[in-house]
Design an enzyme around this catalytic site. Structure first.
Site, mmCIF file in Angstrom:
data_model
loop_
_atom_site.group_PDB
_atom_site.id
_atom_site.type_symbol
_atom_site.label_atom_id
_atom_site.label_comp_id
_atom_site.label_asym_id
_atom_site.label_seq_id
_atom_site.Cartn_x
_atom_site.Cartn_y
_atom_site.Cartn_z
ATOM 1 N N CYS A 1 -30.579 27.184 -0.117
ATOM 2 C CA CYS A 1 -30.128 27.635 1.211
ATOM 3 C C CYS A 1 -28.675 28.101 1.194
ATOM 4 O O CYS A 1 -28.232 28.786 2.121
ATOM 5 C CB CYS A 1 -30.292 26.522 2.236
ATOM 6 N N ASN B 1 -36.301 26.968 9.096
ATOM 7 C CA ASN B 1 -35.341 27.073 7.995
ATOM 8 C C ASN B 1 -35.851 28.131 7.009
ATOM 9 O O ASN B 1 -36.859 27.920 6.341
ATOM 10 C CB ASN B 1 -35.236 25.700 7.321
ATOM 11 N N HIS C 1 -25.995 27.100 8.726
ATOM 12 C CA HIS C 1 -27.351 27.194 8.179
ATOM 13 C C HIS C 1 -28.324 26.630 9.220
ATOM 14 O O HIS C 1 -28.081 25.570 9.798
ATOM 15 C CB HIS C 1 -27.411 26.396 6.875
#
Ligand code: UT7
Length: 342
Positions: A113, A283, A253
């Site tokens: 990520c 996500n 994020h």
């Protein structure tokens, strides 16, 4: 003045197939109320027929090039942030370069990520040294391929998507001002795919044990995420000489709304300073920060001269943050309008 990497083009692509919380409740023992209250996620996008990591990356990149008014042949470098490649070899960047019709070097950064911010910072170094002028950075993830849709602890979180930016040296001081990259490999086992690599190659046994899917220790990653969002933001803003409260927008994020809310409280900053689109996409790993950045620009949340901080965290465990001052380009029309004009 140092040549800073300025964002002059942006674009995104998400599959049209939507996986809602209600859909997931048909697949595992969960429900909309639990997912919404624990994560803030309502739905995510999942790749459709014929969609691959490369097709999604290319669609986002084409939009970004159109906004930048640039042809792929003019690119000096392509950096693709990705941990869900089409094939183990070669990495997606090569396929993307070919599909775009570019002839420049291209490489992939696999940092989970944190991959997009790692890639943005890496690209920024080539611009700062004056080696390259036109650099395309893409964050793309077809992470659904690595999700165990019998594991309610992970399958509710993730989704597929892509977004891209075009960078050029700025003339007016806009662009990448400060950054921090980090890694704590001692915590790698909290978010990993235990099977399918060289230590534990793919086999019937690996598949039977479902070790080719993502395993996550959610609580440990949650604590790490909250800590890193706060400390990384403080470090990069102090490096940039900016007070966190004076940032125009923070792009965290998009993993879990509760992580963002907890970090906002820790930092004593209002939640509306944080851009949030986790409810729409879940996500999307390396695509998460650029998808949020592109939507923030499209929604007019970032104007020329505004200062933003992007902070990512994830598998590694890794983290990465960057402070960016927006240049004149963000005053342009939205990508949709640009594409319509082209
Ligand atoms: O890019 C970085 C990627 N990862 C992250 O950022 C993830 C960070 N972690 C998280 O977001 C959270 O830890 C989760 C959303 C994954 C889990 O939330 P939590 O509040 O930490 O829940 P928990 O793991 O402590 O589980 C609480 C309960 C457990 O039941 P018992 O043992 O109390 O009976 C779980 O089995 O909730 C249960 N549970 C669920 N229940 C309904 C776990 N997943 C689900 C589910 N639906 N999907």
């Amino acid at each position: 003045m140092t040549r800073r990497a300025d964002i002059v083009g942006w674009g995104k692509y998400v599959p049209s197939r939507v996986l809602t919380n209600a859909d997931l409740a048909q697949m595992v023992d969960t429900n909309d109320e639990w997912i919404t209250s624990r994560t803030g996620i309502k739905e995510r996008r999942i790749r459709g027929e014929g969609e691959t990591t490369t097709t999604m990356a290319v669609a986002a990149a084409r939009e970004a090039l159109t906004v930048a008014g640039m042809d792929a042949a003019e690119l000096d470098l392509i950096v693709v942030a990705n941990s869900s490649p089409d094939y183990l070899l070669p990495a997606p960047a090569n396929f993307v370069q070919h599909e775009l019709g570019a002839s420049c070097p291209a490489f992939t950064i696999a940092a989970g990520c944190s991959g997009f911010v790692y890639s943005l910072v890496t690209a920024g170094q080539f611009i700062a040294t004056g080696v390259y002028r036109n650099v395309l950075v893409i964050g793309v993830e077809l992470i659904s391929y690595a999700i165990d849709y019998t594991d309610r602890g992970t399958c509710i979180l993730f989704g597929d998507g892509a977004a891209a930016v075009v960078l050029q040296p700025s003339e007016d001081g806009a662009g990448l001002m400060a950054f921090e990259l980090g890694s704590d490999g001692g915590q790698a086992h909290h978010l990993w795919v235990p099977g399918g690599g060289t230590v534990n190659p793919i086999s019937q046994d690996v598949v039977d044990k479902r070790e080719h899917y993502i395993r996550m220790n959610g609580q440990e990653v949650f604590k790490f995420a909250v800590r890193k969002l706060s400390t990384c933001l403080r470090n990069i803003t102090s490096q940039a000489g900016v007070n966190p409260a004076d940032l125009d927008l923070i792009i965290p994020h998009q993993a879990n709304l509760r992580i963002i809310e907890t970090a906002a409280r820790t930092l004593d900053l209002p939640l509306d300073k944080f851009f949030v689109n986790v409810h729409k996409y879940g996500n999307t790993s390396a695509a998460s920060i650029p998808l949020a950045l592109v939507e923030a620009i499209e929604e007019g949340r970032l104007k020329p001269g505004d200062t933003t901080a992007m902070i990512a965290f994830g598998s590694g465990l890794s983290w990465a943050g960057a402070v960016v001052r927006m240049g004149e380009a963000v005053a342009r029309a939205t990508p949709q309008e640009q594409v319509a004009l082209a």
